[in-house]
Design a protein around this motif. Sequence first.
Motif, short mmCIF file in Angstrom:
data_model
loop_
_atom_site.label_atom_id
_atom_site.label_comp_id
_atom_site.label_asym_id
_atom_site.label_seq_id
_atom_site.Cartn_x
_atom_site.Cartn_y
_atom_site.Cartn_z
N PHE A 95 -4.25 2.14 5.72
CA PHE A 95 -3.78 0.77 5.48
C PHE A 95 -3.18 0.15 6.74
O PHE A 95 -2.28 -0.68 6.66
CB PHE A 95 -2.77 0.75 4.34
CG PHE A 95 -3.33 1.21 3.03
CD1 PHE A 95 -4.16 0.39 2.28
CD2 PHE A 95 -3.06 2.48 2.56
CE1 PHE A 95 -4.68 0.83 1.08
CE2 PHE A 95 -3.57 2.92 1.35
CZ PHE A 95 -4.40 2.10 0.61
N ARG A 96 -3.66 0.60 7.90
CA ARG A 96 -3.17 0.03 9.14
C ARG A 96 -3.64 -1.42 9.27
O ARG A 96 -4.57 -1.85 8.60
CB ARG A 96 -3.68 0.86 10.33
CG ARG A 96 -5.19 0.81 10.51
CD ARG A 96 -5.68 1.85 11.50
NE ARG A 96 -7.12 1.76 11.71
CZ ARG A 96 -8.01 2.28 10.89
NH1 ARG A 96 -7.64 2.92 9.80
NH2 ARG A 96 -9.31 2.17 11.16
N PRO A 149 0.81 -1.24 0.00
CA PRO A 149 0.00 0.00 0.00
C PRO A 149 0.83 1.27 0.00
O PRO A 149 0.32 2.34 -0.35
CB PRO A 149 -0.81 -0.12 1.30
CG PRO A 149 -0.77 -1.56 1.68
CD PRO A 149 0.56 -2.04 1.20
N PHE A 150 2.09 1.17 0.42
CA PHE A 150 2.94 2.36 0.53
C PHE A 150 3.97 2.45 -0.58
O PHE A 150 4.74 3.41 -0.65
CB PHE A 150 3.66 2.36 1.89
CG PHE A 150 2.78 1.93 3.03
CD1 PHE A 150 1.83 2.79 3.55
CD2 PHE A 150 2.89 0.67 3.57
CE1 PHE A 150 1.01 2.40 4.59
CE2 PHE A 150 2.07 0.26 4.61
CZ PHE A 150 1.12 1.14 5.12
N PHE A 151 4.00 1.43 -1.44
CA PHE A 151 5.03 1.35 -2.46
C PHE A 151 4.90 2.50 -3.45
O PHE A 151 3.80 2.87 -3.85
CB PHE A 151 4.90 0.00 -3.20
CG PHE A 151 6.10 -0.37 -4.01
CD1 PHE A 151 7.31 -0.66 -3.38
CD2 PHE A 151 6.04 -0.42 -5.38
CE1 PHE A 151 8.41 -1.01 -4.13
CE2 PHE A 151 7.14 -0.77 -6.13
CZ PHE A 151 8.33 -1.06 -5.50
N LEU A 205 5.92 -6.16 11.82
CA LEU A 205 4.84 -5.31 12.31
C LEU A 205 3.57 -5.50 11.51
O LEU A 205 2.47 -5.41 12.06
CB LEU A 205 5.30 -3.85 12.22
CG LEU A 205 4.31 -2.76 12.67
CD1 LEU A 205 4.06 -2.86 14.17
CD2 LEU A 205 4.85 -1.38 12.31
N ARG A 206 3.69 -5.80 10.22
CA ARG A 206 2.53 -5.82 9.34
C ARG A 206 1.97 -7.22 9.07
O ARG A 206 0.84 -7.34 8.59
CB ARG A 206 2.94 -5.21 7.98
CG ARG A 206 3.14 -3.72 8.01
CD ARG A 206 1.86 -2.99 7.68
NE ARG A 206 1.45 -3.28 6.31
CZ ARG A 206 0.22 -3.08 5.84
NH1 ARG A 206 -0.71 -2.64 6.64
NH2 ARG A 206 -0.06 -3.35 4.57
N SER A 207 2.73 -8.27 9.36
CA SER A 207 2.35 -9.61 8.92
C SER A 207 1.61 -10.38 10.00
O SER A 207 1.58 -10.00 11.17
CB SER A 207 3.59 -10.39 8.48
OG SER A 207 4.25 -9.74 7.41
N GLN A 215 1.17 11.15 4.02
CA GLN A 215 1.82 10.01 4.64
C GLN A 215 1.04 9.52 5.84
O GLN A 215 0.86 8.32 6.03
CB GLN A 215 3.24 10.40 5.06
CG GLN A 215 4.19 9.21 5.18
CD GLN A 215 4.58 8.66 3.83
OE1 GLN A 215 5.05 9.40 2.97
NE2 GLN A 215 4.40 7.37 3.64
N THR A 216 0.54 10.45 6.65
CA THR A 216 -0.25 10.07 7.82
C THR A 216 -1.54 9.37 7.41
O THR A 216 -1.93 8.35 7.99
CB THR A 216 -0.58 11.32 8.66
OG1 THR A 216 0.64 11.97 9.03
CG2 THR A 216 -1.35 10.94 9.91
N TRP A 217 -2.19 9.91 6.39
CA TRP A 217 -3.44 9.30 5.93
C TRP A 217 -3.20 7.89 5.39
O TRP A 217 -3.99 6.97 5.67
CB TRP A 217 -4.08 10.16 4.84
CG TRP A 217 -5.29 9.49 4.23
CD1 TRP A 217 -6.56 9.51 4.69
CD2 TRP A 217 -5.30 8.66 3.05
NE1 TRP A 217 -7.38 8.76 3.87
CE2 TRP A 217 -6.63 8.23 2.86
CE3 TRP A 217 -4.32 8.26 2.15
CZ2 TRP A 217 -6.99 7.40 1.80
CZ3 TRP A 217 -4.67 7.44 1.09
CH2 TRP A 217 -6.00 7.02 0.92
#
Length: 341
Positions: A329-330, A57-59, A188-190, A322-324
Amino acid sequence: METAWLALLGLLLAGYFVLGGYDYGAQMLHPFLGDTRAERGSGRETGRSPALEAIAPFFLGNEVWLVAFAGVLFGAFPHLEGSLLPGLYPLIVAILAGLVLGNAAVQLRGRARGARGRRCWDALIVFGGALPALCWGCVLGLLLHGVPRRPDGTFHIGPGDVLTPFVLACGVTTALLFAAHGAAFVALRSAPELAAVARRRGAGLLRAAAAMGALPLLLTLFGAGAAMTNRMTSAVLAVLLAAALAGAWWWLTRGHHVRAFTATCCATALPVLLVGAGHYPYVLISPAGTGLTLGEAVTDDATLKILSVFGVVVIPVILAYQTWSWWAFRGRTGRRHPRYF
């Protein structure tokens, strides 16, 4: 105003190291963090990559920080750009080549028709993460060590200045640090089982980064490393960097993913602060201790005032975006998570 713009330049580069760093790290580690090749119970290959799904999502969005850094460098510090970049062209070209190849490979991997095609794209993905990480580390090492200055006051960078033990050690240390940063982000994400694999990889990489980072420190102590103007400030920042690495390892091995990722964020940002604060008021220094001062590198006051108008608008927009994106996508990825590539 000159100091504020230098701080902004450092903030943008540090932000890119933090955000682009975990992209590089995830790319380097993605073949080694497992690959859910089959849907559970069906046997159908999917080719999903937990590391790539974590950054998906951040790529490409993180490259905004690099673009902003280049804009500030060209606009506010034209004399620094003119003195530094000509000698850095080989490293800059390598960084851009790695970015292009890595970004293309990440997006085209999902279109491969078989395992052999995916393996080819996987190799380019790893290469596209490792090459920029190594080259950025070499740039930092070169800036820390100092750039040779000619009698006429100009700076010259040759292959012999890059291919030194100190600069190469900084490059390898940065690549290992980015890889560990990527592992912390994937953890953190997995999902829990994949996070455990990422934790083990990240802990080993942090130990390797600390061991390799000791070499530039030893070279500096023996007079063959960094040429720092503010030695006390540099020593404090070096201690903070070591503490960030130790804290990241401690928290990662104990499953505290948020704390570990926060520590690796600090560790990736501190080298930029070390270059800026350690050399202040110089922005480019030679091994002899002389260099290009902030006043000599910055543009005129009228241009800075015009740029400030754009900066007041653009920088908050970047931070808000960036914050949004992080909020939108948290959460952890998983089998039911949308596939982006």
